[in-house]
Write a protein that holds these residues in place. Sequence first.
Motif, PDB file in Angstrom:
ATOM      1  N   ASP A  33     -26.834  41.423  17.737  1.00  0.00           N
ATOM      2  CA  ASP A  33     -27.567  42.331  18.135  1.00  0.00           C
ATOM      3  C   ASP A  33     -28.998  41.855  17.976  1.00  0.00           C
ATOM      4  O   ASP A  33     -29.350  41.302  16.985  1.00  0.00           O
ATOM      5  CB  ASP A  33     -27.553  43.567  17.469  1.00  0.00           C
ATOM      6  CG  ASP A  33     -28.481  44.772  17.578  1.00  0.00           C
ATOM      7  OD1 ASP A  33     -28.047  45.528  18.592  1.00  0.00           O
ATOM      8  OD2 ASP A  33     -29.480  44.809  17.257  1.00  0.00           O
ATOM      9  N   ARG A  34     -29.964  42.231  18.870  1.00  0.00           N
ATOM     10  CA  ARG A  34     -31.446  41.412  18.793  1.00  0.00           C
ATOM     11  C   ARG A  34     -32.182  42.057  17.550  1.00  0.00           C
ATOM     12  O   ARG A  34     -32.804  41.293  17.014  1.00  0.00           O
ATOM     13  CB  ARG A  34     -32.117  42.226  20.157  1.00  0.00           C
ATOM     14  CG  ARG A  34     -33.521  41.406  19.966  1.00  0.00           C
ATOM     15  CD  ARG A  34     -34.211  42.218  21.243  1.00  0.00           C
ATOM     16  NE  ARG A  34     -35.586  41.468  21.329  1.00  0.00           N
ATOM     17  CZ  ARG A  34     -36.503  41.725  22.414  1.00  0.00           C
ATOM     18  NH1 ARG A  34     -35.838  42.273  23.453  1.00  0.00           N
ATOM     19  NH2 ARG A  34     -37.658  41.086  22.381  1.00  0.00           N
ATOM     20  N   THR A  35     -31.779  43.239  17.087  1.00  0.00           N
ATOM     21  CA  THR A  35     -32.703  43.760  16.002  1.00  0.00           C
ATOM     22  C   THR A  35     -31.949  43.762  14.598  1.00  0.00           C
ATOM     23  O   THR A  35     -32.431  43.288  13.719  1.00  0.00           O
ATOM     24  CB  THR A  35     -33.229  45.161  16.030  1.00  0.00           C
ATOM     25  OG1 THR A  35     -31.952  45.896  16.902  1.00  0.00           O
ATOM     26  CG2 THR A  35     -34.292  45.442  17.006  1.00  0.00           C
ATOM     27  N   THR A  76     -37.279  34.114  19.859  1.00  0.00           N
ATOM     28  CA  THR A  76     -37.088  34.981  20.658  1.00  0.00           C
ATOM     29  C   THR A  76     -37.940  36.261  20.895  1.00  0.00           C
ATOM     30  O   THR A  76     -37.666  37.305  21.319  1.00  0.00           O
ATOM     31  CB  THR A  76     -35.408  35.507  20.718  1.00  0.00           C
ATOM     32  OG1 THR A  76     -35.044  36.002  19.229  1.00  0.00           O
ATOM     33  CG2 THR A  76     -34.535  34.440  21.097  1.00  0.00           C
ATOM     34  N   GLN A  77     -38.611  36.312  19.720  1.00  0.00           N
ATOM     35  CA  GLN A  77     -39.587  37.561  19.634  1.00  0.00           C
ATOM     36  C   GLN A  77     -40.746  37.493  20.654  1.00  0.00           C
ATOM     37  O   GLN A  77     -40.811  36.337  21.248  1.00  0.00           O
ATOM     38  CB  GLN A  77     -40.413  37.567  18.159  1.00  0.00           C
ATOM     39  CG  GLN A  77     -39.564  38.318  17.167  1.00  0.00           C
ATOM     40  CD  GLN A  77     -39.946  37.925  15.867  1.00  0.00           C
ATOM     41  OE1 GLN A  77     -40.796  37.261  15.534  1.00  0.00           O
ATOM     42  NE2 GLN A  77     -39.051  38.616  15.132  1.00  0.00           N
ATOM     43  N   LEU A 101     -32.506  35.028  24.682  1.00  0.00           N
ATOM     44  CA  LEU A 101     -32.200  36.595  24.765  1.00  0.00           C
ATOM     45  C   LEU A 101     -31.751  36.927  26.139  1.00  0.00           C
ATOM     46  O   LEU A 101     -32.020  36.566  27.043  1.00  0.00           O
ATOM     47  CB  LEU A 101     -33.693  37.213  24.519  1.00  0.00           C
ATOM     48  CG  LEU A 101     -33.716  38.372  24.024  1.00  0.00           C
ATOM     49  CD1 LEU A 101     -33.258  38.632  22.433  1.00  0.00           C
ATOM     50  CD2 LEU A 101     -35.223  38.553  23.991  1.00  0.00           C
ATOM     51  N   GLY A 103     -31.314  40.528  27.493  1.00  0.00           N
ATOM     52  CA  GLY A 103     -31.267  42.183  27.002  1.00  0.00           C
ATOM     53  C   GLY A 103     -31.643  42.277  25.532  1.00  0.00           C
ATOM     54  O   GLY A 103     -32.408  41.630  24.957  1.00  0.00           O
ATOM     55  N   GLU A 104     -30.744  43.133  24.920  1.00  0.00           N
ATOM     56  CA  GLU A 104     -30.808  43.585  23.584  1.00  0.00           C
ATOM     57  C   GLU A 104     -30.008  42.582  22.880  1.00  0.00           C
ATOM     58  O   GLU A 104     -29.792  42.532  21.731  1.00  0.00           O
ATOM     59  CB  GLU A 104     -30.458  44.737  23.700  1.00  0.00           C
ATOM     60  CG  GLU A 104     -31.470  45.874  23.866  1.00  0.00           C
ATOM     61  CD  GLU A 104     -32.857  45.775  23.148  1.00  0.00           C
ATOM     62  OE1 GLU A 104     -32.916  45.709  22.091  1.00  0.00           O
ATOM     63  OE2 GLU A 104     -33.755  45.585  24.155  1.00  0.00           O
ATOM     64  N   ARG A 105     -29.485  41.657  23.465  1.00  0.00           N
ATOM     65  CA  ARG A 105     -28.390  40.606  22.657  1.00  0.00           C
ATOM     66  C   ARG A 105     -29.189  39.223  22.555  1.00  0.00           C
ATOM     67  O   ARG A 105     -29.877  38.679  23.450  1.00  0.00           O
ATOM     68  CB  ARG A 105     -27.178  40.575  23.633  1.00  0.00           C
ATOM     69  CG  ARG A 105     -26.408  41.427  23.584  1.00  0.00           C
ATOM     70  CD  ARG A 105     -24.901  41.381  24.247  1.00  0.00           C
ATOM     71  NE  ARG A 105     -25.317  40.965  25.544  1.00  0.00           N
ATOM     72  CZ  ARG A 105     -24.772  42.103  26.591  1.00  0.00           C
ATOM     73  NH1 ARG A 105     -24.388  43.164  26.176  1.00  0.00           N
ATOM     74  NH2 ARG A 105     -24.924  41.762  27.897  1.00  0.00           N
TER      75      ARG A 105
END
Length: 503
Positions: A33-35, A76-77, A101, A103-105
């Motif tokens: 997960d990205r976050t 990826t930020q 990155l 999407g959100e992954r």
Amino acid sequence: LSENLDLDLDACAREPIHIPGSIQPHGAMLIADRTTHEITHAAGDIARLLGRERWIGRTLGEVLTDPLADRVARLTQSGGAGGYVGRFADAGLDLDVAAHLDGERLVVEVEPGLATALPASALLGQLESAIAAFERTSNLQALCDRAAIEFRRLTGFDRVMIYRFLDDDAGAVMAEDVAEGMPSFLNHHFPGSDIPAQARALYVRNLVRVIPDVAYVPAPLQPAWSGAVPLDMSDCALRSVSPVHMQYLRNMGVGASASVSIVKDGLLWGLVACHHRQPKLMPYDLRAGARALAGALARQVRAKEEAESFREKIRLRGLEEEVIARFSAAGGIESNLTSGAAELQRALSADGVAIVSGSALHLSGAHPPVDEIEALADWIVRQGPEPVATDRLSEVYPLAEAFRDVASGLLGLVVSRDEPFLVLWFRAEQVEVVNWAGNPHKAVDLGPGEVLTPRSSFEAWRETVRGRARRWTLAEIDAALRLREGVLDARGRRRLIDLNLRL
Ligand code: BLA
């Protein structure tokens, strides 16, 4: 893979190669997960490569170490596309880590790095000298010959080919550098379906792909993908490749393959295709080097092509003037036609020429039988004043089927109807030209049932280009038209001179 490969060629182009759902197992993939950085899916032998026993539900920091996870985050930020993260050597293996990155992954790929460290200065030095060598070459063919050598030096593969796309997405191996004992594919032509449309589109976006071991067993993402949209692996180095293509490579006796896109002005101009008899890795650093080198190659291809088309224009102008001067010279056209035919042939890089002048015929190079030429000339006159330019003569003039080997291409120009005076330029069928260049097909016999091999592809290409010749360019057709004007002017002047002499 079943023996009965469905070789419906439309089906080839429909295979969704960007969403295979599995990877090549020389590396491993982590999806997080990205976050939260929590790992949701993984593929490949994580226990062996990363020395970790549990990973699903853990964070990237726990599995990859915090410094690497921090770098993944930084990379990826703020909309960064991703790229190289660093080395992971925790479990005793030297692994390269890259991330991007989706999407959100976060998609993290881990794969073996170079066995012996290659200092950046050494790699850059090699690239620099290769690029300088590209610039020193004097034409496109010499550039491609040099490129095959330099890419083989860089990658260490047994066979490196410069594969160029031609009309109809077919392609040809125009240069090659091979290790001792490695069969050659030089001059082989292949149909477009060998590298289907969706693969060509993908290769414009993702410039290098590697298959380090053609005998690999795909490693699926685990747990099974539950998202509505499958994971798009277009940008993944570890993407599992099409089973049809794997069979093709195995049939070819290849142990490992890599290919690098040559993208010129946003279009896929060609590929650097690399084969190795044994399995072989092409680690991250070498891929980055190969990408840079292919970029330089593409720019040089453009420079060479531009220079060649400029030279071609100058050459055509020069020849026009020469031919016209000759026709205006003492003795007039008639006494100069025989040598003129050879000159006209060279001018438009035709394989043969016929000049029909009244009842006389002047020939050069490879041409249809004389009575066929006469019938063809009548037909051209009947077509009207525009030049007849075709690369598939037998489609508009069925009688040409009988001599398509020497004249599948025709540029027919009526200079004047009354005498008559015509120039016919012929181009041989493409397969014939390849045969003249050295029939690459004689080298190896095809085993029974080997459908998916370059040699049977070569046969398929032969079938598709039956009755077809290399196209006439607009510059060539223009040159022919200007030649007509020039010859008519020259004749006009001669008539006046002759008239004055008689008076
Ligand atoms: C991919 N086909 C490719 C690639 C090449 C070729 C270079 C790129 C992948 C790689 O780097 O290995 C073709 N390779 C050749 C040719 C030569 C060579 C012509 O060495 C000549 C010497 N292929 C077929 C048929 C189908 C097909 C009939 O021959 C379809 C049914 C499919 N080829 C196919 C697909 C890919 C491919 C789907 C994409 C592979 C991928 O990236 O997943």
